[in-house]
Enzyme design. Structure first.
Site, PDB file in Angstrom:
ATOM      1  N   PHE A 123       0.866  -1.183   0.000  1.00 54.52           N
ATOM      2  CA  PHE A 123       0.000   0.000   0.000  1.00 54.52           C
ATOM      3  C   PHE A 123       0.903   1.234   0.000  1.00 54.52           C
ATOM      4  O   PHE A 123       1.687   1.423   0.934  1.00 54.52           O
ATOM      5  CB  PHE A 123      -0.857  -0.054   1.266  1.00 54.52           C
ATOM      6  CG  PHE A 123      -1.835   1.064   1.461  1.00 54.52           C
ATOM      7  CD1 PHE A 123      -3.101   1.015   0.884  1.00 54.52           C
ATOM      8  CD2 PHE A 123      -1.514   2.150   2.267  1.00 54.52           C
ATOM      9  CE1 PHE A 123      -4.023   2.037   1.106  1.00 54.52           C
ATOM     10  CE2 PHE A 123      -2.428   3.171   2.488  1.00 54.52           C
ATOM     11  CZ  PHE A 123      -3.687   3.117   1.904  1.00 54.52           C
ATOM     12  N   GLU A 363       0.758   3.603   9.811  1.00 55.22           N
ATOM     13  CA  GLU A 363      -0.707   3.618   9.626  1.00 55.22           C
ATOM     14  C   GLU A 363      -1.364   4.717  10.473  1.00 55.22           C
ATOM     15  O   GLU A 363      -2.466   4.550  11.002  1.00 55.22           O
ATOM     16  CB  GLU A 363      -1.300   2.230   9.837  1.00 55.22           C
ATOM     17  CG  GLU A 363      -0.692   1.249   8.839  1.00 55.22           C
ATOM     18  CD  GLU A 363      -1.495   0.012   8.577  1.00 55.22           C
ATOM     19  OE1 GLU A 363      -2.700  -0.003   8.861  1.00 55.22           O
ATOM     20  OE2 GLU A 363      -0.898  -0.945   8.047  1.00 55.22           O
ATOM     21  N   GLU A 367      -0.376  10.730  17.290  1.00 55.95           N
ATOM     22  CA  GLU A 367      -0.904  12.103  17.208  1.00 55.95           C
ATOM     23  C   GLU A 367      -2.027  12.168  16.164  1.00 55.95           C
ATOM     24  O   GLU A 367      -3.056  12.835  16.379  1.00 55.95           O
ATOM     25  CB  GLU A 367       0.229  13.086  16.857  1.00 55.95           C
ATOM     26  CG  GLU A 367       1.279  13.254  17.956  1.00 55.95           C
ATOM     27  CD  GLU A 367       2.247  12.064  18.112  1.00 55.95           C
ATOM     28  OE1 GLU A 367       2.287  11.183  17.236  1.00 55.95           O
ATOM     29  OE2 GLU A 367       2.973  12.024  19.134  1.00 55.95           O
TER      30      GLU A 367
HETATM   31  N1  CAA Z   1     -12.053   7.762   7.376  1.00 56.61           N
HETATM   32  C1  CAA Z   1     -12.842   8.191   6.374  1.00 56.61           C
HETATM   33  N2  CAA Z   1     -12.712   9.410   5.805  1.00 56.61           N
HETATM   34  C2  CAA Z   1     -11.757  10.212   6.301  1.00 56.61           C
HETATM   35  C3  CAA Z   1     -10.901   9.820   7.344  1.00 56.61           C
HETATM   36  C4  CAA Z   1     -11.076   8.538   7.894  1.00 56.61           C
HETATM   37  N3  CAA Z   1     -10.301   8.079   8.891  1.00 56.61           N
HETATM   38  N4  CAA Z   1     -10.040  10.839   7.604  1.00 56.61           N
HETATM   39  C5  CAA Z   1     -10.345  11.828   6.772  1.00 56.61           C
HETATM   40  N5  CAA Z   1     -11.383  11.456   5.975  1.00 56.61           N
HETATM   41  C6  CAA Z   1     -12.051  12.260   4.938  1.00 56.61           C
HETATM   42  C7  CAA Z   1     -12.639  13.510   5.580  1.00 56.61           C
HETATM   43  O1  CAA Z   1     -13.946  13.246   6.073  1.00 56.61           O
HETATM   44  C8  CAA Z   1     -12.673  14.488   4.418  1.00 56.61           C
HETATM   45  O2  CAA Z   1     -13.809  14.220   3.639  1.00 56.61           O
HETATM   46  P1  CAA Z   1     -14.608  15.392   2.826  1.00 56.61           P
HETATM   47  O3  CAA Z   1     -13.839  15.651   1.594  1.00 56.61           O
HETATM   48  O4  CAA Z   1     -15.942  14.749   2.542  1.00 56.61           O
HETATM   49  O5  CAA Z   1     -14.690  16.577   3.724  1.00 56.61           O
HETATM   50  C9  CAA Z   1     -11.426  14.071   3.624  1.00 56.61           C
HETATM   51  O6  CAA Z   1     -11.072  12.737   4.018  1.00 56.61           O
HETATM   52  C10 CAA Z   1     -10.229  14.968   3.871  1.00 56.61           C
HETATM   53  O7  CAA Z   1      -9.989  14.960   5.243  1.00 56.61           O
HETATM   54  P2  CAA Z   1      -9.484  16.223   6.032  1.00 56.61           P
HETATM   55  O8  CAA Z   1     -10.065  17.482   5.435  1.00 56.61           O
HETATM   56  O9  CAA Z   1      -9.734  15.955   7.472  1.00 56.61           O
HETATM   57  O10 CAA Z   1      -7.927  16.208   5.690  1.00 56.61           O
HETATM   58  P3  CAA Z   1      -6.723  16.682   6.563  1.00 56.61           P
HETATM   59  O11 CAA Z   1      -5.608  16.879   5.617  1.00 56.61           O
HETATM   60  O12 CAA Z   1      -7.098  17.837   7.441  1.00 56.61           O
HETATM   61  O13 CAA Z   1      -6.410  15.459   7.582  1.00 56.61           O
HETATM   62  C11 CAA Z   1      -5.740  13.231   8.117  1.00 56.61           C
HETATM   63  C12 CAA Z   1      -6.478  14.149   7.163  1.00 56.61           C
HETATM   64  C13 CAA Z   1      -6.758  12.568   9.047  1.00 56.61           C
HETATM   65  C14 CAA Z   1      -4.674  13.899   8.959  1.00 56.61           C
HETATM   66  C15 CAA Z   1      -5.096  12.211   7.153  1.00 56.61           C
HETATM   67  O14 CAA Z   1      -4.192  12.871   6.298  1.00 56.61           O
HETATM   68  C16 CAA Z   1      -4.417  11.051   7.821  1.00 56.61           C
HETATM   69  O15 CAA Z   1      -5.072  10.121   8.280  1.00 56.61           O
HETATM   70  N6  CAA Z   1      -3.057  11.077   7.854  1.00 56.61           N
HETATM   71  C17 CAA Z   1      -2.288   9.941   8.294  1.00 56.61           C
HETATM   72  C18 CAA Z   1      -1.915   9.111   7.107  1.00 56.61           C
HETATM   73  C19 CAA Z   1      -1.510   7.742   7.504  1.00 56.61           C
HETATM   74  O16 CAA Z   1      -2.136   7.090   8.330  1.00 56.61           O
HETATM   75  N7  CAA Z   1      -0.467   7.247   6.859  1.00 56.61           N
HETATM   76  C20 CAA Z   1      -0.038   5.928   7.065  1.00 56.61           C
HETATM   77  C21 CAA Z   1       0.708   5.484   5.863  1.00 56.61           C
HETATM   78  S1  CAA Z   1       0.316   3.918   5.322  1.00 56.61           S
HETATM   79  C22 CAA Z   1       1.329   2.874   6.160  1.00 56.61           C
HETATM   80  O17 CAA Z   1       1.863   3.154   7.197  1.00 56.61           O
HETATM   81  C23 CAA Z   1       1.358   1.618   5.452  1.00 56.61           C
HETATM   82  C24 CAA Z   1       2.343   0.596   5.771  1.00 56.61           C
HETATM   83  O18 CAA Z   1       3.011   0.128   4.863  1.00 56.61           O
HETATM   84  C25 CAA Z   1       2.350  -0.026   7.135  1.00 56.61           C
END
Ligand code: CAA
Length: 383
Positions: A123, A363, A367
């Protein structure tokens, strides 16, 4: 919430426990030392149905529920968290999203071999300049006829070198921010797609993590997942599922550390008695056991809510937040209880600490989980 497990769930838990003891445990130390990917183990997990646990049997999956998946993940991760994350990424981040949002073409050609364990998935969301701030993707995909041309770099990709199928998020319309991100299936060996060198990690060393490089990499339009512009929603919704997967991995680490500490405390003597009899040690073990139990219940709750078709975003983030902090806490306390023996490789508990730390980072960091939880709390208040 009722956690009287069904016979099937208990059988899956027992199968995972035996598999972990007989097939995984004997090579864990060497693979950790040499950062060696567990190819044979992953193949056997596939044969058991553990690489496509929740996928519908019509797509080659085992058709199990999410609670069973959590129980299996805990048992596997208790013995080897590196194997746990390989399994979690394939099940939660790859299969789940493809089954829910992939076209029939994608399900037949990619989901089925992934669920059967014949292929491995990865992913790709994070980038060198976009980890927590996932909407700021620099990887670009530009349409050219019935193909897309991808350019950019992805970072920290679990299964990065060993995967066959990669789910890649890229910006297809920068003006639209997160609504301009699209998810693609990219196959290993596609011209213009290369992986970087394996990262030399603190923990989960036998899982492989690397960067991915795309240089004019052409991907057919039929490999778009869900729809153009839906990639961020795809990633977020998939990560919700990933988060109870990592929570299960963290519970496994925490429980493993706790059990090792308990066992040691009943053998090691100091001041004329087993150290278990000293209150200083009893307090530590009691705190560890309580936190493990709480982390497990939060994780099972998120899984059960998903199985019941309920919204589980908040609960998955709470489970990941608490379970990952519990894993680090229990690993540190297990080392403290072991004293000097805890600090050397021979006694294994130091590995729990090295493996635990990443669960607070990948993931979604702790924070980020707090941000997700707070936003969900606000939604509840606002109705
Ligand atoms: N579930 C469903 N929808 C979600 C969501 C969630 N958990 N989080 C955000 N959304 C939706 C919001 O509802 C919003 O929808 P609309 O367009 O309808 O308004 C849209 O996504 C955009 O969200 P935000 O406006 O809140 O965006 P943001 O930039 O302010 O914040 C965030 C988003 C929650 C910080 C997000 O960027 C995030 O989760 N960041 C962390 C990323 C992450 O977890 N990365 C891990 C990498 S993968 C990994 O580690 C894989 C591996 O190999 C192990």
């Amino acid at each position: 919430m009722n956690f009287d497990f069904t016979e099937e769930q208990l059988m899956i838990q027992q199968t995972a426990r035996e598999f972990a003891q007989t097939e995984i445990a004997p090579s864990t130390i060497e693979r950790d030392k040499n950062a060696e990917f567990p190819k044979e183990i992953v193949k056997k997990l596939g044969e058991l149905g553990f690489m496509g646990m929740m996928v519908d049997p019509k797509y080659g999956g085992a058709g199990m529920d999410t609670v069973s998946y959590v129980l299996a993940m805990i048992e596997i991760s208790k013995v080897d968290a590196a194997v746990g994350v390989i399994m979690s990424v394939n099940n939660s981040l790859v299969n789940y999203g493809l089954e829910k949002w992939g076209s029939d073409y994608i399900k037949e050609n990619y989901l089925t071999p992934l669920a059967q364990g014949e292929k491995l998935g990865a992913f790709a969301l994070s980038e060198p300049e976009a980890g927590s701030d996932a909407t700021h993707q620099s990887t670009m995909a530009v349409k050219d006829g019935d193909e897309w041309i991808i350019n950019g770099t992805k970072n920290w990709i679990t299964n990065g070198q060993n995967a066959d199928v990669y789910l890649v998020m890229a910006q297809t319309d920068k003006e639209k921010r997160h609504k301009g991100i699209t998810a693609f299936v990219v196959e290993k060996g596609t011209p213009g797609f290369e992986h970087g060198v394996k990262e030399d990690k603190l923990g989960i060393r036998s899982s492989d993590t690397c960067s991915l490089h795309f240089t004019n990499c052409r991907v057919p339009d039929k490999n778009v997942i869900w729809d153009v512009g839906k990639g961020f929603y795809f990633a977020m919704n998939t990560l919700n599922g990933g988060r109870y997967g990592i929570a299960s991995q963290a519970v496994g680490i925490a429980e493993g550390a706790y059990e090792a500490a308990l066992k040691y405390s009943l053998q090691r003597k100091a001041f004329g008695t087993e150290i278990f009899n000293h209150q200083a040690i009893q307090f530590k073990l009691s705190d560890m056991a309580t936190r493990v139990e709480a982390a497990k219940l939060l994780t099972l709750q998120a899984a059960a809510m998903k199985d019941a078709g309920q919204d589980y975003i908040k609960e998955a983030s709470m489970a990941k937040l608490f379970a990952s902090e519990t894993a680090v806490y229990c690993a540190l306390e297990a080392i403290q209880i072991h004293g000097g023996y805890g600090y050397v490789r021979e006694y294994l508990v130091e590995r729990y600490l090295r493996d635990a730390k990443i669960t607070e980072i990948y993931e979604g960091t702790s924070e980020i989980q707090k941000i997700v939880i707070a936003r969900e709390l606000l939604k509840e208040i606002n109705g």
